[in-house]
Motif scaffolding. Sequence first.
Motif, PDB file in Angstrom:
ATOM      1  N   PHE A  14       0.695  -1.157   0.062  1.00  0.00           N
ATOM      2  CA  PHE A  14       0.023  -0.036   0.064  1.00  0.00           C
ATOM      3  C   PHE A  14       0.886   1.097   0.103  1.00  0.00           C
ATOM      4  CE2 PHE A  14      -2.216   3.324   2.283  1.00  0.00           C
ATOM      5  CZ  PHE A  14      -3.330   3.648   1.644  1.00  0.00           C
ATOM      6  N   ALA A  15       1.857   1.416   0.912  1.00  0.00           N
ATOM      7  CA  ALA A  15       2.665   2.544   0.862  1.00  0.00           C
ATOM      8  C   ALA A  15       3.428   2.804  -0.384  1.00  0.00           C
ATOM      9  CB  ALA A  15       3.835   2.136   2.232  1.00  0.00           C
ATOM     10  N   ALA A  16       4.017   1.593  -1.035  1.00  0.00           N
ATOM     11  CA  ALA A  16       4.670   1.920  -2.438  1.00  0.00           C
ATOM     12  C   ALA A  16       3.721   2.504  -3.543  1.00  0.00           C
ATOM     13  CB  ALA A  16       5.305   0.587  -2.573  1.00  0.00           C
ATOM     14  N   ASN A  17       2.514   1.755  -3.345  1.00  0.00           N
ATOM     15  CA  ASN A  17       1.618   2.135  -4.249  1.00  0.00           C
ATOM     16  C   ASN A  17       1.111   3.466  -4.324  1.00  0.00           C
ATOM     17  OD1 ASN A  17       1.655  -0.323  -5.668  1.00  0.00           O
ATOM     18  ND2 ASN A  17       0.078  -1.022  -4.597  1.00  0.00           N
ATOM     19  N   VAL A  18       0.831   4.121  -2.896  1.00  0.00           N
ATOM     20  CA  VAL A  18       0.458   5.420  -2.745  1.00  0.00           C
ATOM     21  C   VAL A  18       1.577   6.475  -3.132  1.00  0.00           C
ATOM     22  CG1 VAL A  18      -0.051   7.223  -0.792  1.00  0.00           C
ATOM     23  CG2 VAL A  18      -1.155   4.863  -0.740  1.00  0.00           C
ATOM     24  N   GLN A  59     -10.177   4.669   0.980  1.00  0.00           N
ATOM     25  CA  GLN A  59     -10.938   5.107   0.037  1.00  0.00           C
ATOM     26  C   GLN A  59     -10.852   6.643  -0.374  1.00  0.00           C
ATOM     27  OE1 GLN A  59     -15.045   4.762   1.145  1.00  0.00           O
ATOM     28  NE2 GLN A  59     -15.908   5.417  -0.782  1.00  0.00           N
ATOM     29  N   ARG A  60     -10.382   7.355   0.838  1.00  0.00           N
ATOM     30  CA  ARG A  60     -10.279   9.068   0.516  1.00  0.00           C
ATOM     31  C   ARG A  60      -8.897   9.092  -0.141  1.00  0.00           C
ATOM     32  NH1 ARG A  60     -13.044  12.399   4.543  1.00  0.00           N
ATOM     33  NH2 ARG A  60     -11.650  14.014   3.679  1.00  0.00           N
ATOM     34  N   LEU A  61      -7.929   8.239   0.049  1.00  0.00           N
ATOM     35  CA  LEU A  61      -6.507   8.524  -0.935  1.00  0.00           C
ATOM     36  C   LEU A  61      -6.652   8.114  -1.943  1.00  0.00           C
ATOM     37  CD1 LEU A  61      -4.336   7.202   2.048  1.00  0.00           C
ATOM     38  CD2 LEU A  61      -4.240   9.387   1.191  1.00  0.00           C
ATOM     39  N   ALA A  62      -7.514   6.937  -2.310  1.00  0.00           N
ATOM     40  CA  ALA A  62      -7.513   6.456  -3.664  1.00  0.00           C
ATOM     41  C   ALA A  62      -8.428   7.790  -4.468  1.00  0.00           C
ATOM     42  CB  ALA A  62      -8.552   5.194  -3.659  1.00  0.00           C
ATOM     43  N   GLY A  63      -9.347   8.211  -3.992  1.00  0.00           N
ATOM     44  CA  GLY A  63     -10.152   9.231  -4.722  1.00  0.00           C
ATOM     45  C   GLY A  63      -9.141  10.398  -5.175  1.00  0.00           C
ATOM     46  N   ALA A  64      -8.208  10.733  -4.082  1.00  0.00           N
ATOM     47  CA  ALA A  64      -7.364  11.936  -4.373  1.00  0.00           C
ATOM     48  C   ALA A  64      -6.210  11.328  -5.549  1.00  0.00           C
ATOM     49  CB  ALA A  64      -6.761  12.443  -2.958  1.00  0.00           C
ATOM     50  N   LEU A  65      -6.001  10.247  -5.456  1.00  0.00           N
ATOM     51  CA  LEU A  65      -4.865   9.657  -6.224  1.00  0.00           C
ATOM     52  C   LEU A  65      -5.575   9.240  -7.577  1.00  0.00           C
ATOM     53  CD1 LEU A  65      -2.886   7.670  -3.843  1.00  0.00           C
ATOM     54  CD2 LEU A  65      -2.018   9.835  -4.886  1.00  0.00           C
ATOM     55  N   GLU A  66      -6.700   9.262  -7.786  1.00  0.00           N
ATOM     56  CA  GLU A  66      -7.602   9.062  -9.107  1.00  0.00           C
ATOM     57  C   GLU A  66      -7.598   7.670  -9.324  1.00  0.00           C
ATOM     58  OE1 GLU A  66      -6.185  12.095 -11.723  1.00  0.00           O
ATOM     59  OE2 GLU A  66      -6.879  13.698 -10.483  1.00  0.00           O
ATOM     60  N   VAL A  67      -7.517   6.738  -8.502  1.00  0.00           N
ATOM     61  CA  VAL A  67      -7.501   5.245  -8.539  1.00  0.00           C
ATOM     62  C   VAL A  67      -8.620   4.648  -7.845  1.00  0.00           C
ATOM     63  CG1 VAL A  67      -5.251   5.192  -9.356  1.00  0.00           C
ATOM     64  CG2 VAL A  67      -5.806   4.827  -6.976  1.00  0.00           C
ATOM     65  N   GLU A  68      -8.847   3.144  -8.317  1.00  0.00           N
ATOM     66  CA  GLU A  68      -9.822   2.574  -7.468  1.00  0.00           C
ATOM     67  C   GLU A  68      -9.108   2.174  -6.135  1.00  0.00           C
ATOM     68  OE1 GLU A  68     -13.136   1.742  -7.861  1.00  0.00           O
ATOM     69  OE2 GLU A  68     -13.020   3.316  -9.455  1.00  0.00           O
ATOM     70  N   PRO A  69      -9.886   2.022  -5.085  1.00  0.00           N
ATOM     71  CA  PRO A  69      -9.071   1.708  -3.787  1.00  0.00           C
ATOM     72  C   PRO A  69      -8.378   0.449  -3.842  1.00  0.00           C
ATOM     73  CG  PRO A  69     -11.238   2.548  -3.206  1.00  0.00           C
ATOM     74  CD  PRO A  69     -11.135   2.352  -4.929  1.00  0.00           C
ATOM     75  N   ALA A  70      -8.944  -0.806  -4.621  1.00  0.00           N
ATOM     76  CA  ALA A  70      -8.154  -1.955  -4.836  1.00  0.00           C
ATOM     77  C   ALA A  70      -6.882  -1.750  -5.370  1.00  0.00           C
ATOM     78  CB  ALA A  70      -9.079  -2.825  -5.541  1.00  0.00           C
ATOM     79  N   THR A  71      -6.839  -0.792  -6.531  1.00  0.00           N
ATOM     80  CA  THR A  71      -5.487  -0.700  -7.051  1.00  0.00           C
ATOM     81  C   THR A  71      -4.049  -0.293  -5.772  1.00  0.00           C
ATOM     82  OG1 THR A  71      -6.718   0.289  -8.855  1.00  0.00           O
ATOM     83  CG2 THR A  71      -4.205   1.087  -8.725  1.00  0.00           C
ATOM     84  N   LEU A  72      -4.737   0.270  -4.798  1.00  0.00           N
ATOM     85  CA  LEU A  72      -3.627   0.603  -3.794  1.00  0.00           C
ATOM     86  C   LEU A  72      -3.087  -0.575  -3.006  1.00  0.00           C
ATOM     87  CD1 LEU A  72      -4.640   4.063  -2.490  1.00  0.00           C
ATOM     88  CD2 LEU A  72      -3.096   3.674  -4.362  1.00  0.00           C
ATOM     89  N   LEU A  73      -3.911  -1.729  -3.257  1.00  0.00           N
ATOM     90  CA  LEU A  73      -3.735  -2.893  -2.358  1.00  0.00           C
ATOM     91  C   LEU A  73      -3.144  -3.975  -3.231  1.00  0.00           C
ATOM     92  CD1 LEU A  73      -6.662  -2.788  -0.167  1.00  0.00           C
ATOM     93  CD2 LEU A  73      -4.427  -2.066   0.271  1.00  0.00           C
ATOM     94  N   LEU A  74      -2.886  -3.555  -4.689  1.00  0.00           N
ATOM     95  CA  LEU A  74      -2.150  -4.739  -5.551  1.00  0.00           C
ATOM     96  C   LEU A  74      -0.936  -4.879  -5.419  1.00  0.00           C
ATOM     97  CD1 LEU A  74      -4.655  -4.466  -8.745  1.00  0.00           C
ATOM     98  CD2 LEU A  74      -4.734  -6.180  -6.787  1.00  0.00           C
ATOM     99  N   ASN A  75      -0.324  -6.008  -5.516  1.00  0.00           N
ATOM    100  CA  ASN A  75       1.249  -5.974  -5.597  1.00  0.00           C
ATOM    101  C   ASN A  75       1.740  -6.128  -7.050  1.00  0.00           C
ATOM    102  OD1 ASN A  75       4.103  -6.408  -5.350  1.00  0.00           O
ATOM    103  ND2 ASN A  75       3.785  -8.304  -3.741  1.00  0.00           N
ATOM    104  N   THR A  76       2.127  -5.198  -7.378  1.00  0.00           N
ATOM    105  CA  THR A  76       2.512  -5.178  -8.931  1.00  0.00           C
ATOM    106  C   THR A  76       3.978  -5.326  -9.307  1.00  0.00           C
ATOM    107  OG1 THR A  76       2.298  -2.720  -8.805  1.00  0.00           O
ATOM    108  CG2 THR A  76       0.414  -3.872  -9.665  1.00  0.00           C
ATOM    109  N   ALA A  77       4.452  -5.397  -8.140  1.00  0.00           N
ATOM    110  CA  ALA A  77       5.990  -5.408  -8.262  1.00  0.00           C
ATOM    111  C   ALA A  77       6.442  -6.957  -8.746  1.00  0.00           C
ATOM    112  CB  ALA A  77       6.828  -5.260  -6.907  1.00  0.00           C
ATOM    113  N   SER A  78       7.257  -7.048  -9.562  1.00  0.00           N
ATOM    114  CA  SER A  78       7.777  -8.453 -10.171  1.00  0.00           C
ATOM    115  C   SER A  78       9.099  -8.691  -9.547  1.00  0.00           C
ATOM    116  CB  SER A  78       7.956  -8.382 -11.553  1.00  0.00           C
ATOM    117  OG  SER A  78       6.493  -7.890 -12.172  1.00  0.00           O
TER     118      SER A  78
END
Length: 78
Positions: A14-18, A59-78
């Motif tokens: 979450f921290a890295a995605n934010v 939810q509030r941060l996701a709105g401010a970042l213009e993404v869906e909340p779930a996006t902030l919880l996805l591990n996209t690092a490979s």
Amino acid sequence: MTIKPQDCPLVAVFAANVRRRRLELGISQEELAERAGVHRTYVGMLERSEKNATLYSIQRLAGALEVEPATLLLNTAS
């Protein structure tokens, strides 16, 4: 058994995605905090994995970042 936020992998994701999304938007931690309606130090603490965000904050941060909340919880690092 209590787990510290910095010891939870999902908190780190979450921290890295934010931080990544905030930098993509070219905004400061202070501006993100203002957009999300949270304190500026809270954003820094989240980005350093020092705090565990509530669902409400996510939810509030996701709105401010213009993404869906779930996006902030996805591990996209490979």
